[in-house]
Scaffold this active site. Structure first.
Site, PDB file in Angstrom:
ATOM      1  N   LYS A  40       0.801  -1.241   0.000  1.00  0.00           N
ATOM      2  CA  LYS A  40       0.000   0.000   0.000  1.00  0.00           C
ATOM      3  C   LYS A  40       0.827   1.282   0.000  1.00  0.00           C
ATOM      4  O   LYS A  40       0.382   2.329   0.485  1.00  0.00           O
ATOM      5  CB  LYS A  40      -1.007   0.023   1.170  1.00  0.00           C
TER       6      LYS A  40
ATOM      7  N   HIS B 165       6.816  -7.472  -2.362  1.00  0.00           N
ATOM      8  CA  HIS B 165       6.673  -6.781  -1.077  1.00  0.00           C
ATOM      9  C   HIS B 165       7.589  -7.432  -0.032  1.00  0.00           C
ATOM     10  O   HIS B 165       7.498  -7.102   1.154  1.00  0.00           O
ATOM     11  CB  HIS B 165       5.231  -6.885  -0.563  1.00  0.00           C
TER      12      HIS B 165
ATOM     13  N   SER C  85      -4.308   3.079   4.288  1.00  0.00           N
ATOM     14  CA  SER C  85      -4.581   2.415   3.012  1.00  0.00           C
ATOM     15  C   SER C  85      -4.698   0.899   3.209  1.00  0.00           C
ATOM     16  O   SER C  85      -5.594   0.249   2.656  1.00  0.00           O
ATOM     17  CB  SER C  85      -3.453   2.749   2.024  1.00  0.00           C
TER      18      SER C  85
HETATM   19  S1  PPS Z   1      -0.445  -2.963  -3.244  1.00  0.00           S
HETATM   20  O1  PPS Z   1      -1.682  -3.788  -3.092  1.00  0.00           O
HETATM   21  O2  PPS Z   1       0.416  -3.118  -2.066  1.00  0.00           O
HETATM   22  O3  PPS Z   1       0.277  -3.235  -4.484  1.00  0.00           O
HETATM   23  O4  PPS Z   1      -0.970  -1.447  -3.254  1.00  0.00           O
HETATM   24  P1  PPS Z   1      -0.124  -0.202  -3.753  1.00  0.00           P
HETATM   25  O5  PPS Z   1      -0.298  -0.068  -5.204  1.00  0.00           O
HETATM   26  O6  PPS Z   1       1.245  -0.258  -3.195  1.00  0.00           O
HETATM   27  O7  PPS Z   1      -0.844   1.008  -3.002  1.00  0.00           O
HETATM   28  C1  PPS Z   1      -2.176   1.378  -3.202  1.00  0.00           C
HETATM   29  C2  PPS Z   1      -2.291   2.836  -2.808  1.00  0.00           C
HETATM   30  O8  PPS Z   1      -1.690   3.658  -3.836  1.00  0.00           O
HETATM   31  C3  PPS Z   1      -2.660   4.597  -4.275  1.00  0.00           C
HETATM   32  N1  PPS Z   1      -2.458   4.957  -5.695  1.00  0.00           N
HETATM   33  C4  PPS Z   1      -2.227   6.215  -6.111  1.00  0.00           C
HETATM   34  N2  PPS Z   1      -2.084   7.364  -5.436  1.00  0.00           N
HETATM   35  C5  PPS Z   1      -1.872   8.486  -6.165  1.00  0.00           C
HETATM   36  N3  PPS Z   1      -1.804   8.511  -7.510  1.00  0.00           N
HETATM   37  C6  PPS Z   1      -1.939   7.379  -8.225  1.00  0.00           C
HETATM   38  N4  PPS Z   1      -1.859   7.413  -9.555  1.00  0.00           N
HETATM   39  C7  PPS Z   1      -2.161   6.150  -7.515  1.00  0.00           C
HETATM   40  N5  PPS Z   1      -2.336   4.869  -7.899  1.00  0.00           N
HETATM   41  C8  PPS Z   1      -2.526   4.158  -6.769  1.00  0.00           C
HETATM   42  C9  PPS Z   1      -3.963   3.873  -4.058  1.00  0.00           C
HETATM   43  O9  PPS Z   1      -5.061   4.738  -4.151  1.00  0.00           O
HETATM   44  C10 PPS Z   1      -3.712   3.309  -2.667  1.00  0.00           C
HETATM   45  O10 PPS Z   1      -3.697   4.332  -1.663  1.00  0.00           O
HETATM   46  P2  PPS Z   1      -5.016   4.818  -0.869  1.00  0.00           P
HETATM   47  O11 PPS Z   1      -4.499   5.768   0.186  1.00  0.00           O
HETATM   48  O12 PPS Z   1      -5.657   3.625  -0.271  1.00  0.00           O
HETATM   49  O13 PPS Z   1      -5.877   5.533  -1.847  1.00  0.00           O
END
Ligand code: PPS
Length: 297
Positions: free
Chosen positions: A49, A110, A140
């Site tokens: 996340k 991860h 998140s």
């Molecule tokens: S995972 O399942 O661990 O692979 O998830 P991961 O991709 O690491 O994290 C998900 C969070 O990243 C946010 N996210 C973004 N934020 C800003 N801009 C963009 N383009 C974007 N893409 C993914 C996503 O919304 C999750 O954060 P939260 O705070 O829950 O919204």
């Protein structure tokens, strides 16, 4: 539908070297630890996340000259292998997928440093680490936990904070994860990125990634990549928003995978007391390192 739903069983949690994982990940870890990457492969690492999918999509677009159609060729889990991937994400093992891919491949994990296959370091693979401040990562992860029917049962918010602080969540301690890679970033030539920097100035961070990958793309293509990877565009893009995972596994009616995408959402969740307690514990755990995390921008 109800048959499908009842056939899903939450996994047992098993510790490997003290780190909790769902049992279906543990089954893969032996094979994964022996994985030998090609020196040209690129590794993207994060604690869950932290902005992994965002970084993955930027990298894919950089490698395809900003071409949106190329990036839409398949869901992200097929374009870039998730090393310890559970089988519900991929209908094959990640190691089988990797055999089908031709290097240079992009690989996501991860895994904390101590469980990451040594082959990546022996072969001097380029590695991008993406880190996000602890409180927003926790928030998140909490929402993801609610919608992920293949993870452990959802916890109360208070319990979830406690588990995060004590490293009891799957994939273990955020604190050890971010510190582990931080401490070796120079000797292992790891590009250490921050989610907050990406939010603050995506173009600057996309260029940092481009330079690290020894690519040279004109500014208009960098701008296009920044546009294609805005929160809004990624949320609507079926190749990255995980809508390709059925609803009985990721129930996006509870919370969407690409959910809010903000720095500082923790303020909408932590009470002042919870925040103070968290900060006090954070100071103790992080006092020997100076990782420049920001909880607001
Ligand atoms: S995972 O399942 O661990 O692979 O998830 P991961 O991709 O690491 O994290 C998900 C969070 O990243 C946010 N996210 C973004 N934020 C800003 N801009 C963009 N383009 C974007 N893409 C993914 C996503 O919304 C999750 O954060 P939260 O705070 O829950 O919204």
């Amino acid at each position: 539908m109800s048959d499908v739903q009842t056939s899903i069983r939450r996994p047992c949690i098993v510790k490997v070297k003290g780190i909790p994982f769902p049992e279906f990940i543990v089954e893969k870890l032996d094979a994964v630890s022996g994985f030998c990457p090609d020196p040209s492969d690129l590794l993207i690492v994060s604690f869950p996340k932290s902005g992994t999918t965002w970084t993955q999509e930027i990298v894919d677009l950089l490698l395809h000259n900003g071409d949106a159609e190329s990036a839409r060729r398949a869901p992200i889990v097929k374009r870039q292998a998730f090393l310890e991937s559970p089988s519900f994400l991929l209908k094959q093992s990640s190691l089988d997928l990797l055999k089908e891919m031709t290097p240079p491949r992009v690989i996501k994990t991860h895994l904390p440093l101590q469980l990451c296959p040594v082959g990546f370091w022996e072969n001097k693979c380029k590695t991008i680490y993406v880190a996000r401040n602890a409180k927003d990562t926790l928030v998140s992860f909490y929402h993801f936990r609610g919608m992920n029917k293949m993870g452990p049962e959802a916890d109360s918010w208070e319990n979830f904070i406690h588990k995060f602080m004590s490293g009891e969540l799957v994939w273990g301690s955020w604190y050890d994860h971010v510190k582990g890679y931080w401490e070796v970033r120079e000797e292992r030539n790891i590009l250490y990125l921050f989610y907050e920097d990406m939010k603050e100035n995506p173009t600057r961070e996309i260029k940092r990634i481009m330079n690290y990958l020894n690519l040279s793309l004109p500014d208009d293509i960098i701008s296009r990549i920044a546009e294609l990877t805005t929160f809004k565009n990624m949320k609507e893009n079926p190749m990255v928003n995980y809508s390709f995972i059925p609803n009985h596994i990721f129930d996006q009616s509870i919370s969407t995978f690409i959910r809010k995408g903000e720095v500082g959402d923790w303020k909408n969740h932590f009470t002042p007391e919870q925040s103070a307690k968290f900060d006090e514990d954070y100071e103790k755990k992080m006092k020997h390192v100076n990782i420049p995390f920001r909880t607001q921008i």
